[in-house]
Design an enzyme around this catalytic site. Sequence first.
Site, short mmCIF file in Angstrom:
data_model
loop_
_atom_site.label_atom_id
_atom_site.label_comp_id
_atom_site.label_asym_id
_atom_site.label_seq_id
_atom_site.Cartn_x
_atom_site.Cartn_y
_atom_site.Cartn_z
CD GLN A 71 -1.94 -1.98 -47.06
OE1 GLN A 71 -1.88 -2.73 -48.04
NE2 GLN A 71 -2.24 -0.71 -47.19
CE LYS B 98 11.44 19.64 -10.86
NZ LYS B 98 10.12 19.55 -11.51
CD GLU C 134 9.06 12.32 -15.38
OE1 GLU C 134 8.04 13.00 -15.25
OE2 GLU C 134 10.20 12.82 -15.49
CB SER D 257 13.39 22.49 -14.44
OG SER D 257 12.60 23.65 -14.59
CG HIS E 109 -1.72 -1.23 1.41
ND1 HIS E 109 -3.01 -1.39 0.99
CD2 HIS E 109 -1.35 -2.42 1.96
CE1 HIS E 109 -3.42 -2.61 1.30
NE2 HIS E 109 -2.43 -3.26 1.87
CE LYS F 89 2.07 -5.49 -43.87
NZ LYS F 89 0.63 -5.57 -43.56
#
Length: 460
Positions: free
Chosen positions: A323, A284, A291, A278, A157, A326
Amino acid sequence: MLKKPWGGRFKKDTHQIAERFSASVDFDRRLYKEDIQGSVAHVTMLAEKGIILKSEAEKITKGLKQIEKEIESGKFSFREEFEDIHLNIEKRLIEKIGAIGGKIHTARSRNDQIALDMRLYLRREINEITLLLKDIAGSLVGLAEKNIDTVMPLYTHLQRGQPVLLSHHLMGLYEMLKRDRERYIDCLERVNVMPLGAGAGAGTTFPIDREYVAKLLGFPKVTQNSIDTVSDRDFIVEFISVSANLMMHLSRVSEEFVLWSTKEFDFIDLGDEFTTGSSIMPQKRNPDMAELIRGKTGRVYGNLVAILTIMKGLPFSYNRDMQEDKEPMFDTADTVKSSLEVLSAMLKNITFKHENMEKALTEGFITATDIADYLTRKGMPFRKSHEVTGRIVGYAEEKGRELVKLHISEYKMFSRLFEKDLFGHITLEGSVGGRKSYGGTARRNVLRMIAQGKKETGKW
Ligand code: ARG
């Protein structure tokens, strides 16, 4: 005569709009190598069976090899009006070696030809993917070995649960990817079947030898039913499905890396090479690669839904809808491979912050289960032990002290079963070391997992 290879019975040219709409050469040109490889095997067999002359087969083969070089050097001009990769190559072959080039399509249809090209393509992609998986699995085993004694919280959790070894956690990721590899290998069983010779779907009147073509192309077996052969795309559905499962796993690993690299967790450093800054906040460091793996998972799920939906309403046998199989297939293989590549590189660069991981264990009464287990070993039913321990945790919380910091006299207030030896079980080492059940987090178990991992990947 009209320019289409199939134009014999037509009086008018295809409308430009229809031509643009139906052409696939823009994307199926990626199959040129497989298309040529398949054609060479096909004409070799035709000559072997006396269906065409050996000299014709040689000429065709030589022409095809030259075309391959033209494509590879960027000299080949792909033309939309020739629809797909098959007709583009065939047209060019005839241009180069004359009408004999047209014999290439004896006893063959584009319906079995495309099935062959895709099976050859996927076979190679699956091999590449499993090699990347081997590399990552090897890194995980190596990292587990290197960090064998680092202790961290097991989360359930997303709450701190029990102390475990980081190496145990890493070997858990290994198990996950091992199953993905097994699924690819299993999928390969059904990809690796030779479809050529099904013709348009009914077979052919020529005395071909399908087994021989299979042998030339390294397929262990041939497909059984020509109708099914040209209408089957299960092998693509399966490939994308197996890939979706893998991406789901990679996404979970990525999510963990994203979390672990926050200041809040601060468990890992992904290094300058795999993070970005950033443009506005100078402090940062963003885990963009992780991500993006997480984000790209969505594309692969999309591809799975696409292929399933393309196929769901199709009557036997080949339909032009197919087709559309693909692009999801290419995109899935590309996405999986690039994601694995970046994860593999990231794992070679990652550092674990041992101290922070252990610090996360000093708060949160992480060895409470061990107290309950202690009482249970002394005869108290587990449900009761759980309740008593819960009250001890409440008491410790009130006093603002960790479980190891409580005095034995305080424990005795809750149960007379407590003795001093309790403290050997509720340290981190005691807690981890006690979990000796098969697959559990005790060092000796994890060492066994590592040894087994090394042995298994050695055979991959
Ligand atoms: N471009 C086609 C495809 O990808 C090849 C097979 C076409 N067959 C046909 N009869 N039009 O499915």
